[in-house]
Design a protein around this motif. Structure first.
Motif, PDB file in Angstrom:
ATOM      1  N   THR A   9      -4.984   0.636   8.301  1.00 50.92           N
ATOM      2  CA  THR A   9      -4.749  -0.744   7.160  1.00 50.92           C
ATOM      3  C   THR A   9      -5.819  -1.305   7.619  1.00 50.92           C
ATOM      4  O   THR A   9      -6.551  -1.591   8.436  1.00 50.92           O
ATOM      5  CB  THR A   9      -3.519  -1.245   7.936  1.00 50.92           C
ATOM      6  OG1 THR A   9      -3.525  -2.053   9.303  1.00 50.92           O
ATOM      7  CG2 THR A   9      -2.176  -0.659   7.866  1.00 50.92           C
ATOM      8  N   ASP A  12      -7.725  -7.083   5.053  1.00 48.91           N
ATOM      9  CA  ASP A  12      -8.071  -7.795   3.730  1.00 48.91           C
ATOM     10  C   ASP A  12      -7.785  -6.765   2.770  1.00 48.91           C
ATOM     11  O   ASP A  12      -8.849  -6.057   2.494  1.00 48.91           O
ATOM     12  CB  ASP A  12      -9.246  -8.785   3.832  1.00 48.91           C
ATOM     13  CG  ASP A  12      -9.260  -9.685   2.399  1.00 48.91           C
ATOM     14  OD1 ASP A  12      -8.549  -9.320   1.565  1.00 48.91           O
ATOM     15  OD2 ASP A  12      -9.967 -10.517   2.235  1.00 48.91           O
ATOM     16  N   PRO A  13      -7.042  -6.801   1.778  1.00 48.73           N
ATOM     17  CA  PRO A  13      -6.778  -5.858   0.704  1.00 48.73           C
ATOM     18  C   PRO A  13      -8.370  -5.851  -0.174  1.00 48.73           C
ATOM     19  O   PRO A  13      -8.415  -4.760  -0.654  1.00 48.73           O
ATOM     20  CB  PRO A  13      -5.526  -6.586  -0.219  1.00 48.73           C
ATOM     21  CG  PRO A  13      -4.669  -7.310   0.914  1.00 48.73           C
ATOM     22  CD  PRO A  13      -5.705  -7.853   1.623  1.00 48.73           C
ATOM     23  N   LEU A  16     -10.335  -2.684   0.976  1.00 53.37           N
ATOM     24  CA  LEU A  16      -9.675  -1.606   0.653  1.00 53.37           C
ATOM     25  C   LEU A  16     -10.666  -0.447   0.327  1.00 53.37           C
ATOM     26  O   LEU A  16     -11.239   0.588   0.831  1.00 53.37           O
ATOM     27  CB  LEU A  16      -8.560  -1.382   0.062  1.00 53.37           C
ATOM     28  CG  LEU A  16      -7.954  -0.203  -0.075  1.00 53.37           C
ATOM     29  CD1 LEU A  16      -7.604   0.402   1.301  1.00 53.37           C
ATOM     30  CD2 LEU A  16      -6.771  -0.223  -1.056  1.00 53.37           C
ATOM     31  N   ARG A  39      -6.173   7.259  -0.175  1.00 48.47           N
ATOM     32  CA  ARG A  39      -5.165   6.051  -0.124  1.00 48.47           C
ATOM     33  C   ARG A  39      -3.955   6.622  -0.134  1.00 48.47           C
ATOM     34  O   ARG A  39      -3.485   7.719  -0.611  1.00 48.47           O
ATOM     35  CB  ARG A  39      -5.364   5.433  -1.483  1.00 48.47           C
ATOM     36  CG  ARG A  39      -6.770   4.658  -1.730  1.00 48.47           C
ATOM     37  CD  ARG A  39      -6.797   3.679  -2.712  1.00 48.47           C
ATOM     38  NE  ARG A  39      -8.231   3.134  -2.598  1.00 48.47           N
ATOM     39  CZ  ARG A  39      -8.277   1.791  -3.319  1.00 48.47           C
ATOM     40  NH1 ARG A  39      -7.611   1.408  -3.905  1.00 48.47           N
ATOM     41  NH2 ARG A  39      -9.839   1.684  -3.335  1.00 48.47           N
ATOM     42  N   ARG A  42       2.115   5.455  -0.776  1.00 47.80           N
ATOM     43  CA  ARG A  42       3.358   4.565  -0.425  1.00 47.80           C
ATOM     44  C   ARG A  42       4.373   4.927  -1.338  1.00 47.80           C
ATOM     45  O   ARG A  42       5.128   4.062  -1.872  1.00 47.80           O
ATOM     46  CB  ARG A  42       2.673   3.162  -0.759  1.00 47.80           C
ATOM     47  CG  ARG A  42       1.524   2.726   0.021  1.00 47.80           C
ATOM     48  CD  ARG A  42       1.423   1.247  -0.064  1.00 47.80           C
ATOM     49  NE  ARG A  42       0.332   0.732   0.648  1.00 47.80           N
ATOM     50  CZ  ARG A  42       0.094  -0.095   1.577  1.00 47.80           C
ATOM     51  NH1 ARG A  42       0.959  -1.146   1.496  1.00 47.80           N
ATOM     52  NH2 ARG A  42      -0.961  -0.491   2.021  1.00 47.80           N
ATOM     53  N   GLU A  49       3.050   0.598   5.845  1.00 46.10           N
ATOM     54  CA  GLU A  49       2.013  -0.328   5.376  1.00 46.10           C
ATOM     55  C   GLU A  49       0.528   0.364   5.542  1.00 46.10           C
ATOM     56  O   GLU A  49      -0.638  -0.278   5.435  1.00 46.10           O
ATOM     57  CB  GLU A  49       2.183  -1.738   6.271  1.00 46.10           C
ATOM     58  CG  GLU A  49       3.179  -2.364   6.257  1.00 46.10           C
ATOM     59  CD  GLU A  49       3.521  -2.969   4.793  1.00 46.10           C
ATOM     60  OE1 GLU A  49       2.655  -3.307   4.116  1.00 46.10           O
ATOM     61  OE2 GLU A  49       4.601  -2.762   4.063  1.00 46.10           O
ATOM     62  N   ASP A  51      -2.830   1.787   4.673  1.00 45.13           N
ATOM     63  CA  ASP A  51      -3.608   1.957   3.407  1.00 45.13           C
ATOM     64  C   ASP A  51      -4.222   3.177   3.299  1.00 45.13           C
ATOM     65  O   ASP A  51      -4.480   3.850   1.923  1.00 45.13           O
ATOM     66  CB  ASP A  51      -4.636   0.630   3.642  1.00 45.13           C
ATOM     67  CG  ASP A  51      -4.064  -0.680   3.449  1.00 45.13           C
ATOM     68  OD1 ASP A  51      -3.306  -0.776   2.760  1.00 45.13           O
ATOM     69  OD2 ASP A  51      -4.491  -1.545   4.190  1.00 45.13           O
TER      70      ASP A  51
END
Length: 94
Positions: A9, A12-13, A16, A39, A42, A49, A51
């Motif tokens: 994860t 901070d998005p 990514l 990626r 999900r 969670e 990523d």
């Protein structure tokens, strides 16, 4: 055969894409039979969670060790470690 799976994860998005690019350097390491950085879709109904997922296949422990000793592996760690929040790794023999 050893299957190597690592789940990440990011803190901070916004980071990514940078984390994914850093991990994708691992796909260039020649000691792998197969290695993908992707990626997480999900789509699990129970949720998670995670990523990013790294999935690799190695013929034996020596190949896995050689992968981890490769300069690109160290480079990827240096790029991704400051961006990641969580890292969970698992190795299974099949």
């Amino acid at each position: 055969m050893i299957r190597h799976m690592v789940f990440f994860t990011v803190k901070d998005p916004a980071d990514l894409t940078a984390a994914e690019s850093g991990l994708k350097r691992l796909e260039e390491v020649p000691e792998t039979e197969l290695l993908h950085v992707r990626r997480n879709l999900r789509r699990d109904q129970l949720g998670n969670e995670v990523d990013l997922v790294v999935y690799g296949e190695f013929t034996d422990e020596d190949k896995l060790a050689a992968f981890k000793a490769h300069p690109l592996y160290e480079e990827a760690i240096a790029l991704v470690r400051p961006l990641r929040d969580l890292r969970i790794a698992a190795d299974v023999e099949v």
